[in-house]
Design a protein around this motif. Sequence first.
Motif, PDB file in Angstrom:
ATOM      1  N   SER A  49       6.279  17.439  10.336  1.00  0.00           N
ATOM      2  CA  SER A  49       4.233  18.457  10.772  1.00  0.00           C
ATOM      3  C   SER A  49       4.859  17.833  12.232  1.00  0.00           C
ATOM      4  N   SER A 100      10.922  25.638  10.840  1.00  0.00           N
ATOM      5  CA  SER A 100       9.632  26.827  10.913  1.00  0.00           C
ATOM      6  C   SER A 100      10.414  27.371  11.420  1.00  0.00           C
ATOM      7  N   ASP A 112      -2.326  19.463  13.003  1.00  0.00           N
ATOM      8  CA  ASP A 112      -1.374  17.923  12.366  1.00  0.00           C
ATOM      9  C   ASP A 112      -1.740  16.473  12.475  1.00  0.00           C
TER      10      ASP A 112
END
Lengths: 507, 252
Positions: free
Chosen positions: A369, A408, B52
């Motif tokens: 992430s 992603s 995040d």
Amino acid sequence: MWSPRQGRLRPTVCGVEELRRRRREQEAALRKARREQQLVSKRLLREDAPEEAGEGCVAAILGEAEVRGQGKVQQFLRQAQRGTEEKEREGALVSLRRGLQHPETQQTFIQSVLEGSMRTLVGLLTSNQALLQLEAARCLHELSHSEQSTIAEACLPATSYLLTYLSGHSSDFIELCLYTLGNLIVESEAVRRQLLPQGIVPALAACIQSPHVAVLEALGYALSQLLQAKEAPEKIIPPASASSSILASTLPQHMLQMLQPGPKLNPGVAVEFAWCLHYIICSQVSNPLLIGHGALSTLGLLLLDLAGAVQRTEDAGLELLACPVLRCLSNLLTEAAVETVGGQLQLRDERVVAALFILLQFFFQKQPSLLPEGLWLLNNLTANSPSFCTSLLSLDLIKPLLQLLPVSNVVSVMVLTVLCNVAEKGPAYCQRLWPGPLLPALLHTLAFSDTEVVGQSLELLHLLFLYQPEAVQVFLQQSGLQALERHQEEAQLQDRVYALQQTALQG
Amino acid sequence: MQLPPALCARLAAGPGAAEPLPVERDPAAGAAPFRFVARPVRFPREHEFFEDGDVQRHLYLQEVLMQVADAPEKPRVPAFACQVAGCCQVFDALDDYEHHYHTLHRNVCSFCKRAFPSGHLLDAHILEWHDSLFQILSERQDMYQCLVEGCTEKFKTSRDRKDHMVRMHLYPVDFRFDKPKKSRSPASVEVPGDSGEQSEGEAMEICSEPVAASPAPAGERRTYSHRIPSTICFGQGAARGFKSNKKKTKQC
């Protein structure tokens, strides 16, 4: 080495599944809070286990009394205030503190503020008995941790003393005061409105010279909570707000000192101050000032140090520091001031690119992430810098970059953007991009359904065809036209698809 | 993701910038319908791009909660007494002693033995209470310095200073470390209620009437309640302990 509170905290005895479930729940709650812009987290310094002994005590507090234990709270306070034996007084406060770990007792305490409970506690906080003082401060700390925002305001009478004690010498006590202040700060704007005129910024600026690591970490925490406040960009950070201003104080220089790599760098401390710096920088109030203090070079060196630590596999919690450092560097690089020193970028060392890729690989394995944040820095480094673009080529980093494409859509778009940064610099750059893995990778991303990914692929193809016409033939041979056709109907892509088809057919 | 082996060597080597390849742009590059422009990007505070990383930051902060703080008991040592002359306090843990020492013996006025939480407050006390030159000078110029760290204002009287601290700095009217000096003169302008030293036992008397927690709005109050005994310069100090007949600490 990177575990900030070694020796004070140990993991709970809960099962692993239970831990994971709790963590997922926590994460979901935090995401929701962030979207509502209500992200509030507090740290609790707790020194004894609130288990059986504590439970029994709480039962005693909550048990019999009619008004939810109000009688007991008052009783402990009276005992602490007027008991004859010092041990007895201390014991009463310890009991009160244990009770205050529970929301019901906190509520009871607040309800009895009108009868003087806070006043008594503040009296004990300033008493001439050192250990009573300490226990009273711990009670206050428990209160500060409460999730009820009325409690923060009920603690207002204590703040001037908490600030006064910051210039004392007892490091444990100072640490406690700082965490308490940090918790109160994050909870209530009323508290911040009082703390600023009370001189919290000069008090912190004086306290930051402490040699004690635990104090510095606590200070960083309190400061980060102050800087995270929504009114910080207007009221707390700018130099114009006089005595309560962060940028007008010596805090920025000290913060940067805490971030300098070397034997004195303490990870727990560095994490807090890196986040402080991030909140200042992304408020975009006066970043040239920070650049003037050497922020870019300090952070650049820290990045190199982090990459070194990753290679030594000291990875526990590294991403906690890497994240704010990446953000600070990326945002600072957008400042015009970055280029004023002799018209050159202040940050020119190509080791920064090497370090960044080492971190990207680390993120890829441990914390995907954070890949977008790393790629954001890479974009800002390469956008206007032929030198860094050249480094990407000469250090052979195109292939690793392409390996990130499948992660992603967000990551794909950013990878393609960085490649466009390189390609748009002209033929000398595109020659180094082809032949190689780039064209096959592009044919692959053209098969994605995400419009943005495809759009960025089209931009890159356009640059490649323009500066490296030989690529067109190979593109056609590898069914490039069919890949393009898939997107002919897509509104946002049509024009570019058509233009590329024309180029390919004429080429 | 595989990095080229030479990368680590590059990191370990010295600083340097790559000699840039020549830049040569064709205007057709940015021609419609293509729109790519190389530019650095900035994100403001609340941007969702940061979600995040922010969530991870807060998980870290909360981790301290999740772990049962199972700290080992304070290491106990054989009981020992504070070495400061006249202080009889006994300890069995070094942390306790450290705090006691810093609180009661570190910033002590050598004239009257009062203890203060910081050197800053001690200095102000000595100047205002024990320096006759100060008294003389203060008749002609503003000498009472604001006690708040970072504020350089000075005032003619200690009362004016207190006024300032309450109004500008939102300090409590009964701030413990700003007691006006007791004056022997009957015509003194000092605030009533400074009834002289009282024993430790009463040092924590609270007001019998409930007092609102928040300080008064600016400018409203000129008279201050001083029901709290003035003795709260804490740490009446070792020497005074002997004079009190309500001593609670262990007898020497």
